[in-house]
Design a protein around this motif. Structure first.
Motif, PDB file in Angstrom:
ATOM      1  N   ASP A 159       0.999  -0.973   0.156  1.00 46.59           N
ATOM      2  CA  ASP A 159       0.036   0.104  -0.161  1.00 46.59           C
ATOM      3  C   ASP A 159       1.135   1.202   0.070  1.00 46.59           C
ATOM      4  OD1 ASP A 159      -2.496   1.076   0.355  1.00 46.59           O
ATOM      5  OD2 ASP A 159      -1.513   2.144   1.880  1.00 46.59           O
ATOM      6  N   HIS A 160       1.744   1.128   0.939  1.00 48.14           N
ATOM      7  CA  HIS A 160       2.601   2.299   0.830  1.00 48.14           C
ATOM      8  C   HIS A 160       4.114   2.173   1.626  1.00 48.14           C
ATOM      9  CE1 HIS A 160       0.299   3.148   4.688  1.00 48.14           C
ATOM     10  NE2 HIS A 160       1.366   3.388   5.124  1.00 48.14           N
TER      11      HIS A 160
ATOM     12  N   GLY B 118       2.801   5.576  -3.813  1.00 47.65           N
ATOM     13  CA  GLY B 118       2.878   4.970  -2.295  1.00 47.65           C
ATOM     14  C   GLY B 118       3.866   5.347  -1.420  1.00 47.65           C
TER      15      GLY B 118
ATOM     16  N   CYS C 146       3.868  -0.944   4.424  1.00 46.95           N
ATOM     17  CA  CYS C 146       2.430  -1.348   4.735  1.00 46.95           C
ATOM     18  C   CYS C 146       1.816  -1.989   3.457  1.00 46.95           C
ATOM     19  CB  CYS C 146       1.378  -0.160   4.498  1.00 46.95           C
ATOM     20  SG  CYS C 146      -0.303  -0.244   4.978  1.00 46.95           S
TER      21      CYS C 146
ATOM     22  N   GLU D 167      -1.756  -4.083   1.981  1.00 45.51           N
ATOM     23  CA  GLU D 167      -3.186  -4.090   2.053  1.00 45.51           C
ATOM     24  C   GLU D 167      -3.607  -5.406   1.972  1.00 45.51           C
ATOM     25  OE1 GLU D 167      -6.700  -2.716  -0.677  1.00 45.51           O
ATOM     26  OE2 GLU D 167      -4.790  -1.853  -1.434  1.00 45.51           O
TER      27      GLU D 167
ATOM     28  N   SER E  94      -9.338   3.976   7.278  1.00 45.21           N
ATOM     29  CA  SER E  94      -8.875   2.450   7.328  1.00 45.21           C
ATOM     30  C   SER E  94      -8.631   1.691   8.585  1.00 45.21           C
ATOM     31  CB  SER E  94      -7.811   2.262   6.398  1.00 45.21           C
ATOM     32  OG  SER E  94      -6.824   2.973   7.018  1.00 45.21           O
TER      33      SER E  94
ATOM     34  N   LYS F 152      -3.219  -3.198   6.415  1.00 44.40           N
ATOM     35  CA  LYS F 152      -4.236  -2.164   6.440  1.00 44.40           C
ATOM     36  C   LYS F 152      -5.375  -2.887   5.557  1.00 44.40           C
ATOM     37  CE  LYS F 152      -4.980   2.369   3.924  1.00 44.40           C
ATOM     38  NZ  LYS F 152      -4.270   3.468   3.296  1.00 44.40           N
TER      39      LYS F 152
ATOM     40  N   LYS G 273      -8.842  -1.270   3.998  1.00 47.73           N
ATOM     41  CA  LYS G 273      -9.614  -0.070   3.330  1.00 47.73           C
ATOM     42  C   LYS G 273     -10.876   0.109   3.688  1.00 47.73           C
ATOM     43  CE  LYS G 273      -6.386   1.413  -0.282  1.00 47.73           C
ATOM     44  NZ  LYS G 273      -6.179   1.550  -1.411  1.00 47.73           N
TER      45      LYS G 273
END
Length: 130
Positions: free
Chosen positions: A6-7, A49, A77, A79, A108, A126, A128
């Motif tokens: 995710d990032h 990201g 992170c 998802e 989130s 994470k 969402k």
């Protein structure tokens, strides 16, 4: 279990002085800045990201991180579709989460796992908002 990265988050002392480096020098588009009160941080989100994370006060875990390690990579992170199920599976494998799942940025739900579990890297999961 893991859908995608995710990032990647970089801990910084001051967003105001760091945002221009990433936006103006590297040319990354700044998407938004958000305060995440549950984590006592302010976060700048860039395209591709990248996330810059800065503490809101001295009680923030990011402040403690900066005091101990200085600015730099804070966490990665991933998802997931099912945060609760993913956390359960990882814990059953013997890995230790830092605390109960909580509200993260963009409304989130997130959970963090100790860096000692994953080669010294803090891992965030994470889910969402649906």
């Amino acid at each position: 279990m893991i859908k995608r990265i995710d990032h990647i988050s970089i801990a910084v002392k001051n967003l105001g002085s760091e945002i221009p480096k990433w936006r103006d020098v590297l040319g990354l588009k700044l998407l938004k800045v958000e305060k995440v009160l549950s984590q006592k941080v302010e976060v700048a989100f860039f395209e591709n990201g990248l996330e810059l994370t800065s503490p809101l006060d001295e009680n923030s875990p990011v402040h403690k991180f900066l005091e101990k390690r200085g600015e730099g990579l804070h966490h990665i992170c991933f998802e997931v579709d099912d945060l609760e199920g993913s956390v359960k599976k990882i814990c059953e494998a013997g890995f230790e989460k830092i605390e109960a799942s909580r509200k993260g940025a963009d409304d989130s739900e997130v959970a963090f796992f100790r860096p000692s579990n994953f080669s010294g890297v803090l891992v965030e999961l994470k889910q969402k908002k649906r």
